[in-house]
Design a protein around this motif. Structure first.
Motif, PDB file in Angstrom:
ATOM      1  N   LEU A   8      15.608 -25.237 -16.247  1.00  0.00           N
ATOM      2  CA  LEU A   8      15.891 -24.454 -15.043  1.00  0.00           C
ATOM      3  C   LEU A   8      15.456 -23.006 -15.214  1.00  0.00           C
ATOM      4  O   LEU A   8      14.938 -22.386 -14.290  1.00  0.00           O
ATOM      5  CB  LEU A   8      17.389 -24.509 -14.722  1.00  0.00           C
ATOM      6  N   VAL A   9      15.674 -22.468 -16.431  1.00  0.00           N
ATOM      7  CA  VAL A   9      15.246 -21.097 -16.713  1.00  0.00           C
ATOM      8  C   VAL A   9      13.737 -20.970 -16.584  1.00  0.00           C
ATOM      9  O   VAL A   9      13.214 -20.010 -16.022  1.00  0.00           O
ATOM     10  CB  VAL A   9      15.718 -20.663 -18.125  1.00  0.00           C
ATOM     11  N   LEU A  10      13.020 -21.997 -17.118  1.00  0.00           N
ATOM     12  CA  LEU A  10      11.558 -21.980 -17.029  1.00  0.00           C
ATOM     13  C   LEU A  10      11.098 -22.018 -15.575  1.00  0.00           C
ATOM     14  O   LEU A  10      10.194 -21.286 -15.178  1.00  0.00           O
ATOM     15  CB  LEU A  10      10.971 -23.180 -17.787  1.00  0.00           C
ATOM     16  N   VAL A  11      11.746 -22.893 -14.781  1.00  0.00           N
ATOM     17  CA  VAL A  11      11.394 -22.995 -13.359  1.00  0.00           C
ATOM     18  C   VAL A  11      11.631 -21.656 -12.666  1.00  0.00           C
ATOM     19  O   VAL A  11      10.809 -21.162 -11.907  1.00  0.00           O
ATOM     20  CB  VAL A  11      12.209 -24.111 -12.671  1.00  0.00           C
ATOM     21  N   ALA A  12      12.792 -21.044 -12.960  1.00  0.00           N
ATOM     22  CA  ALA A  12      13.112 -19.747 -12.361  1.00  0.00           C
ATOM     23  C   ALA A  12      12.094 -18.694 -12.760  1.00  0.00           C
ATOM     24  O   ALA A  12      11.658 -17.879 -11.943  1.00  0.00           O
ATOM     25  CB  ALA A  12      14.515 -19.312 -12.788  1.00  0.00           C
ATOM     26  N   ALA A  13      11.672 -18.718 -14.027  1.00  0.00           N
ATOM     27  CA  ALA A  13      10.691 -17.745 -14.515  1.00  0.00           C
ATOM     28  C   ALA A  13       9.358 -17.914 -13.795  1.00  0.00           C
ATOM     29  O   ALA A  13       8.704 -16.942 -13.433  1.00  0.00           O
ATOM     30  CB  ALA A  13      10.506 -17.900 -16.020  1.00  0.00           C
ATOM     31  N   VAL A  14       8.967 -19.187 -13.569  1.00  0.00           N
ATOM     32  CA  VAL A  14       7.713 -19.453 -12.866  1.00  0.00           C
ATOM     33  C   VAL A  14       7.790 -18.937 -11.436  1.00  0.00           C
ATOM     34  O   VAL A  14       6.861 -18.317 -10.920  1.00  0.00           O
ATOM     35  CB  VAL A  14       7.405 -20.970 -12.883  1.00  0.00           C
ATOM     36  N   LEU A  15       8.951 -19.175 -10.767  1.00  0.00           N
ATOM     37  CA  LEU A  15       9.113 -18.717  -9.389  1.00  0.00           C
ATOM     38  C   LEU A  15       9.050 -17.202  -9.290  1.00  0.00           C
ATOM     39  O   LEU A  15       8.401 -16.646  -8.415  1.00  0.00           O
ATOM     40  CB  LEU A  15      10.445 -19.221  -8.831  1.00  0.00           C
ATOM     41  N   VAL A  16       9.712 -16.509 -10.225  1.00  0.00           N
ATOM     42  CA  VAL A  16       9.713 -15.055 -10.234  1.00  0.00           C
ATOM     43  C   VAL A  16       8.309 -14.532 -10.470  1.00  0.00           C
ATOM     44  O   VAL A  16       7.840 -13.631  -9.800  1.00  0.00           O
ATOM     45  CB  VAL A  16      10.691 -14.521 -11.304  1.00  0.00           C
ATOM     46  N   ARG A  17       7.607 -15.140 -11.431  1.00  0.00           N
ATOM     47  CA  ARG A  17       6.256 -14.690 -11.722  1.00  0.00           C
ATOM     48  C   ARG A  17       5.344 -14.894 -10.518  1.00  0.00           C
ATOM     49  O   ARG A  17       4.526 -14.047 -10.173  1.00  0.00           O
ATOM     50  CB  ARG A  17       5.707 -15.450 -12.934  1.00  0.00           C
ATOM     51  N   THR A  18       5.492 -16.045  -9.868  1.00  0.00           N
ATOM     52  CA  THR A  18       4.667 -16.333  -8.710  1.00  0.00           C
ATOM     53  C   THR A  18       4.923 -15.322  -7.595  1.00  0.00           C
ATOM     54  O   THR A  18       3.999 -14.825  -6.968  1.00  0.00           O
ATOM     55  CB  THR A  18       4.954 -17.755  -8.200  1.00  0.00           C
ATOM     56  N   ARG A  19       6.191 -14.993  -7.384  1.00  0.00           N
ATOM     57  CA  ARG A  19       6.526 -14.028  -6.347  1.00  0.00           C
ATOM     58  C   ARG A  19       5.966 -12.648  -6.706  1.00  0.00           C
ATOM     59  O   ARG A  19       5.455 -11.931  -5.843  1.00  0.00           O
ATOM     60  CB  ARG A  19       8.049 -13.966  -6.173  1.00  0.00           C
ATOM     61  N   ALA A  20       6.062 -12.294  -7.979  1.00  0.00           N
ATOM     62  CA  ALA A  20       5.519 -11.010  -8.426  1.00  0.00           C
ATOM     63  C   ALA A  20       4.010 -10.964  -8.207  1.00  0.00           C
ATOM     64  O   ALA A  20       3.453  -9.938  -7.826  1.00  0.00           O
ATOM     65  CB  ALA A  20       5.853 -10.779  -9.897  1.00  0.00           C
ATOM     66  N   GLU A  21       3.351 -12.093  -8.443  1.00  0.00           N
ATOM     67  CA  GLU A  21       1.900 -12.152  -8.235  1.00  0.00           C
ATOM     68  C   GLU A  21       1.554 -11.998  -6.764  1.00  0.00           C
ATOM     69  O   GLU A  21       0.566 -11.337  -6.407  1.00  0.00           O
ATOM     70  CB  GLU A  21       1.357 -13.480  -8.776  1.00  0.00           C
ATOM     71  N   VAL A  22       2.365 -12.607  -5.906  1.00  0.00           N
ATOM     72  CA  VAL A  22       2.126 -12.482  -4.462  1.00  0.00           C
ATOM     73  C   VAL A  22       2.283 -11.027  -4.027  1.00  0.00           C
ATOM     74  O   VAL A  22       1.461 -10.499  -3.274  1.00  0.00           O
ATOM     75  CB  VAL A  22       3.090 -13.397  -3.671  1.00  0.00           C
ATOM     76  N   VAL A  23       3.331 -10.381  -4.511  1.00  0.00           N
ATOM     77  CA  VAL A  23       3.541  -8.966  -4.187  1.00  0.00           C
ATOM     78  C   VAL A  23       2.369  -8.134  -4.703  1.00  0.00           C
ATOM     79  O   VAL A  23       1.897  -7.217  -4.013  1.00  0.00           O
ATOM     80  CB  VAL A  23       4.887  -8.459  -4.770  1.00  0.00           C
ATOM     81  N   ASP A  24       1.861  -8.457  -5.888  1.00  0.00           N
ATOM     82  CA  ASP A  24       0.677  -7.769  -6.430  1.00  0.00           C
ATOM     83  C   ASP A  24      -0.524  -7.946  -5.507  1.00  0.00           C
ATOM     84  O   ASP A  24      -1.281  -6.996  -5.250  1.00  0.00           O
ATOM     85  CB  ASP A  24       0.331  -8.301  -7.826  1.00  0.00           C
ATOM     86  N   ASP A  25      -0.714  -9.185  -5.017  1.00  0.00           N
ATOM     87  CA  ASP A  25      -1.831  -9.460  -4.102  1.00  0.00           C
ATOM     88  C   ASP A  25      -1.716  -8.613  -2.838  1.00  0.00           C
ATOM     89  O   ASP A  25      -2.705  -8.041  -2.362  1.00  0.00           O
ATOM     90  CB  ASP A  25      -1.861 -10.949  -3.720  1.00  0.00           C
ATOM     91  N   ILE A  26      -0.508  -8.552  -2.282  1.00  0.00           N
ATOM     92  CA  ILE A  26      -0.290  -7.790  -1.053  1.00  0.00           C
ATOM     93  C   ILE A  26      -0.535  -6.306  -1.295  1.00  0.00           C
ATOM     94  O   ILE A  26      -1.242  -5.641  -0.518  1.00  0.00           O
ATOM     95  CB  ILE A  26       1.138  -8.019  -0.516  1.00  0.00           C
ATOM     96  N   LEU A  27       0.024  -5.771  -2.384  1.00  0.00           N
ATOM     97  CA  LEU A  27      -0.149  -4.347  -2.687  1.00  0.00           C
ATOM     98  C   LEU A  27      -1.619  -4.012  -2.948  1.00  0.00           C
ATOM     99  O   LEU A  27      -2.107  -2.954  -2.527  1.00  0.00           O
ATOM    100  CB  LEU A  27       0.707  -3.953  -3.893  1.00  0.00           C
ATOM    101  N   GLY A  28      -2.323  -4.908  -3.628  1.00  0.00           N
ATOM    102  CA  GLY A  28      -3.745  -4.685  -3.887  1.00  0.00           C
ATOM    103  C   GLY A  28      -4.550  -4.638  -2.603  1.00  0.00           C
ATOM    104  O   GLY A  28      -5.423  -3.774  -2.413  1.00  0.00           O
ATOM    105  N   SER A  29      -4.253  -5.560  -1.695  1.00  0.00           N
ATOM    106  CA  SER A  29      -4.943  -5.593  -0.408  1.00  0.00           C
ATOM    107  C   SER A  29      -4.633  -4.349   0.410  1.00  0.00           C
ATOM    108  O   SER A  29      -5.525  -3.738   1.013  1.00  0.00           O
ATOM    109  CB  SER A  29      -4.521  -6.851   0.368  1.00  0.00           C
ATOM    110  N   LEU A  30      -3.366  -3.942   0.414  1.00  0.00           N
ATOM    111  CA  LEU A  30      -2.975  -2.742   1.164  1.00  0.00           C
ATOM    112  C   LEU A  30      -3.601  -1.486   0.584  1.00  0.00           C
ATOM    113  O   LEU A  30      -3.962  -0.564   1.323  1.00  0.00           O
ATOM    114  CB  LEU A  30      -1.448  -2.615   1.188  1.00  0.00           C
ATOM    115  N   ALA A  31      -3.751  -1.446  -0.732  1.00  0.00           N
ATOM    116  CA  ALA A  31      -4.398  -0.289  -1.366  1.00  0.00           C
ATOM    117  C   ALA A  31      -5.843  -0.160  -0.884  1.00  0.00           C
ATOM    118  O   ALA A  31      -6.323   0.943  -0.590  1.00  0.00           O
ATOM    119  CB  ALA A  31      -4.350  -0.423  -2.886  1.00  0.00           C
TER     120      ALA A  31
END
Length: 352
Positions: A8-31
């Motif tokens: 469950l911890v691994l799954v949670a870590a993957v979800l958090v990382r994926t969300r962080a990557e999405v936020v990175d994508d959005i911020l990069g595009s906005l920049a």
């Protein structure tokens, strides 16, 4: 039991990382979008400026309520804050240019050019398939001049020190008409959204139609966004094209602002991100116009004595970019950013 917990911890870590990557994508595009604004602030039209102002409101809300989670999230907040400062500076320049270039249009829509106007956070809700029209018209059912007039009556900018929240019968009839497609539909929603943000509580006063007796402003927003959801689903199923990309993104932007967060679909985000021109940072770049600009520049180089301002006849300084498409895209991405941050931490604790 320990193994299951570790999983469950691994799954949670993957979800958090994926969300962080999405936020990175959005911020990069906005920049990249803000970099485009930096270069072209003198040429952005009013629609373009309003889209960046919507983004400004979304970024200010994001920075204020950024979740307390981990160092990665905090670093992203630092990036967003730096981006916001750049946006603030360049929007000031863009709005100053608008005031000088088109004073009448600027005066009529000046209230929309402040981020505080768009900051009103709507309650979360979802569209309802049962509200989709049995059939829609094939052509637009509104006139742009009438739409602008109706908005100035709401804003109180129809004359100097004008009374706001005025609703004429032509405006009410047009903005409550069912079965309208495309931009007519999105402008109907925008009318009610701007009315709500302006504090107009009696938009439907005077409507004597028996079938509309119990209709509220919220009801109309639900009907319009439910039909805009259906429209976007059809656009995707038919295959997104350069002709449908603008209304597809506009629907996400406006319904997202109205609180319909089911528009913030992950695959729709990817479609928007792919629309961005990596080189220039804008959205909706027309390569035919780019070719014409390049041809004009070559002509000027070959015949210096014929240096006429031909580019102003195309899209002055915008590299063949669509100011409107760029506006709705950056505004929609700002909504996506707050959506993902809110999903990350539903408590949304404000930063002290």
């Amino acid at each position: 039991m320990q193994t299951a917990g570790f999983g469950l911890v691994l799954v949670a870590a993957v979800l958090v990382r994926t969300r962080a990557e999405v936020v990175d994508d959005i911020l990069g595009s906005l920049a990249r979008g803000v970099s485009f604004l930096e270069l072209q602030h003198a040429h952005i039209n009013l629609d373009g400026a309003v889209g960046f102002v919507m983004l400004q409101a979304e970024l200010k809300e994001a920075v204020r309520t950024w979740p307390h989670t981990d160092p990665v999230s905090w670093a992203q907040r630092t990036t967003a804050n730096a981006l916001l400062k750049r946006l603030d500076q360049n929007l000031d320049k863009a709005v100053t240019a608008l005031r000088q270039n088109d004073p009448k249009y600027y005066r009529e829509f000046e209230p929309l050019l402040t981020w505080r106007f768009w900051l009103t956070r709507q309650a979360r809700r979802t569209s309802d398939p049962s509200l989709v029209y049995p059939s829609s018209m094939t052509s637009e059912c509104y006139d742009e001049q009438l739409s602008d007039k109706c908005l100035t009556l709401l804003l109180g900018t129809w004359k100097t020190n004008g009374t706001p929240c005025i609703v004429t019968k032509p405006c009410r009839d047009t903005m409550t008409r069912f079965g309208c497609p495309h931009y007519s539909l999105s402008h109907q929603l925008l009318y009610f959204l701007i009315g709500s943000m302006r504090g107009c509580s009696d938009l439907l006063k005077g409507d004597t139609r028996a079938t509309r007796t119990n209709m509220t402003q919220q009801n109309y927003q639900e009907i319009f966004c439910s039909n805009m959801m259906k429209a976007n689903q059809l656009i995707i199923s038919d295959g997104l094209t350069e002709h449908t990309a603008d209304i597809f993104t506009e629907n996400i932007l406006i319904c997202g602002l109205a609180g319909f967060w089911d528009f913030y679909k992950a695959d729709w985000l990817q479609h928007i991100l792919r629309m961005q021109d990596e080189e220039v940072g804008c959205f909706g770049r027309d390569m035919n116009v780019v070719s014409q600009i390049i041809g004009d520049e070559l002509l000027e180089q070959l015949q210096p004595h014929r240096r006429v301002k031909r580019r102003e006849k195309v899209l002055p300084g915008l590299y063949g970019c669509s100011s409107h498409m760029t506006a709705v895209a950056v505004g929609a991405l700002g909504g996506y950013l707050n959506f993902h941050l809110s999903e990350q931490d539903i408590t949304k604790r404000p930063l002290s």
